[in-house]
Enzyme design. Structure first.
Site, PDB file in Angstrom:
ATOM      1  N   ARG A 118       1.420  10.029   0.822  1.00 29.67           N
ATOM      2  CA  ARG A 118       1.895  11.102   1.508  1.00 29.67           C
ATOM      3  C   ARG A 118       3.216  11.688   1.150  1.00 29.67           C
ATOM      4  O   ARG A 118       3.854  12.671   1.592  1.00 29.67           O
ATOM      5  CB  ARG A 118       2.247  10.539   3.151  1.00 29.67           C
ATOM      6  CG  ARG A 118       0.955  10.130   3.681  1.00 29.67           C
ATOM      7  CD  ARG A 118       1.214  10.075   5.353  1.00 29.67           C
ATOM      8  NE  ARG A 118       2.123   8.944   5.600  1.00 29.67           N
ATOM      9  CZ  ARG A 118       1.556   7.639   6.018  1.00 29.67           C
ATOM     10  NH1 ARG A 118       0.430   7.416   6.102  1.00 29.67           N
ATOM     11  NH2 ARG A 118       2.552   6.645   6.416  1.00 29.67           N
TER      12      ARG A 118
ATOM     13  N   LYS B 208     -11.392  -0.189   6.517  1.00 27.14           N
ATOM     14  CA  LYS B 208     -10.111   0.082   7.532  1.00 27.14           C
ATOM     15  C   LYS B 208     -10.814   0.539   8.675  1.00 27.14           C
ATOM     16  O   LYS B 208     -11.209   1.427   8.679  1.00 27.14           O
ATOM     17  CB  LYS B 208      -9.417   0.910   6.546  1.00 27.14           C
ATOM     18  CG  LYS B 208      -8.256   1.674   7.140  1.00 27.14           C
ATOM     19  CD  LYS B 208      -7.421   2.580   6.370  1.00 27.14           C
ATOM     20  CE  LYS B 208      -6.180   2.722   7.170  1.00 27.14           C
ATOM     21  NZ  LYS B 208      -5.453   3.784   6.043  1.00 27.14           N
TER      22      LYS B 208
ATOM     23  N   GLU C  16       0.729  -1.128   0.035  1.00 32.91           N
ATOM     24  CA  GLU C  16      -0.137  -0.050   0.098  1.00 32.91           C
ATOM     25  C   GLU C  16       0.835   1.013   0.037  1.00 32.91           C
ATOM     26  O   GLU C  16       1.581   1.547   1.116  1.00 32.91           O
ATOM     27  CB  GLU C  16      -0.998   0.075   1.329  1.00 32.91           C
ATOM     28  CG  GLU C  16      -1.704   1.232   1.055  1.00 32.91           C
ATOM     29  CD  GLU C  16      -2.539   1.222   2.532  1.00 32.91           C
ATOM     30  OE1 GLU C  16      -2.812   2.466   3.108  1.00 32.91           O
ATOM     31  OE2 GLU C  16      -3.148   0.213   3.263  1.00 32.91           O
TER      32      GLU C  16
END
Length: 207
Positions: A45, A129, A41
């Site tokens: 960022r 999630k 994943e």
């Protein structure tokens, strides 16, 4: 065809990666694949996230690759164009969720309370999630949600080698997202053998 849920359940741990240099994408992917964790994943960022995903997808076409920390529709488009298999967002944004549904790409949005779970279910989602897992009450909170809602969870945030077993023991948990086996400083320093050992330890631990 194997579903996303089946792939997550088989992997058990999804490495959540912040990558700062696109040239690190392929050696990182190799360290993951060769040590039994053919998934990643890549979080949005960092500035090179899109190109890192593109490079990893090109070199490792069989890898399960997700884009994390996706906050906007533009980022969804960039992630799809780079070749991701699924989208992960830290929170539940109905606009982003609907955009992914319209684009026919799987999204696993972050939730941490009953109201958000119900909103996600209302939009047809059944895989969510649980984030941030530990600050939101950890395994106890997860069990409370599981007792009420027929959904599957991917806990992320504070999950580590010391508590991953507790999370994976919850029947509704497909896999856990974690950073402990892919520390950014090891990636930045190109310490692929050391990183590979952490990956292998994680794989062996959850096997």
């Amino acid at each position: 065809m194997t579903t996303l849920n089946q792939q997550l359940e088989q992997l058990k741990v999804i490495p959540v990666i912040a990558i700062n240099k696109v040239e690190d994408a392929i050696p990182l992917g190799r360290a993951l694949v060769e040590n039994g964790m053919p998934c990643a994943e890549i979080t949005f960022r960092t500035e090179c996230a899109v190109e890192a995903i593109r490079a990893m997808r090109s070199e490792f076409p069989e890898m399960l690759i997700g884009a994390g920390t996706v906050l906007t529709n533009e980022q969804v488009d960039q992630a799809i164009d780079a070749g991701v298999d699924f989208i992960v967002s830290p929170g539940f944004n109905p606009r982003t969720v609907q955009y992914c549904l319209d684009k026919n790409v799987a999204i696993v949005p972050g939730v941490n309370n009953p109201s958000l779970v119900e909103q996600a279910m209302e939009m047809g989602l059944r895989t969510l999630k649980f984030f941030p897992a530990e600050p939101s009450g950890g395994v106890a909170m997860l069990k409370a949600l599981t007792a009420v809602y027929p959904v599957k969870f991917m806990p992320t945030g504070g999950v580590s080698l010391s508590n991953v077993d507790q999370y994976l023991s919850v029947p509704s948990v497909l896999a856990c997202g974690g950073t402990w086996m892919v520390p950014t400083d090891l990636i930045d320093q190109g310490k692929w053998d050391e990183l590979g050992q952490l990956v292998r330890d994680a794989v062996n631990h959850v096997a």
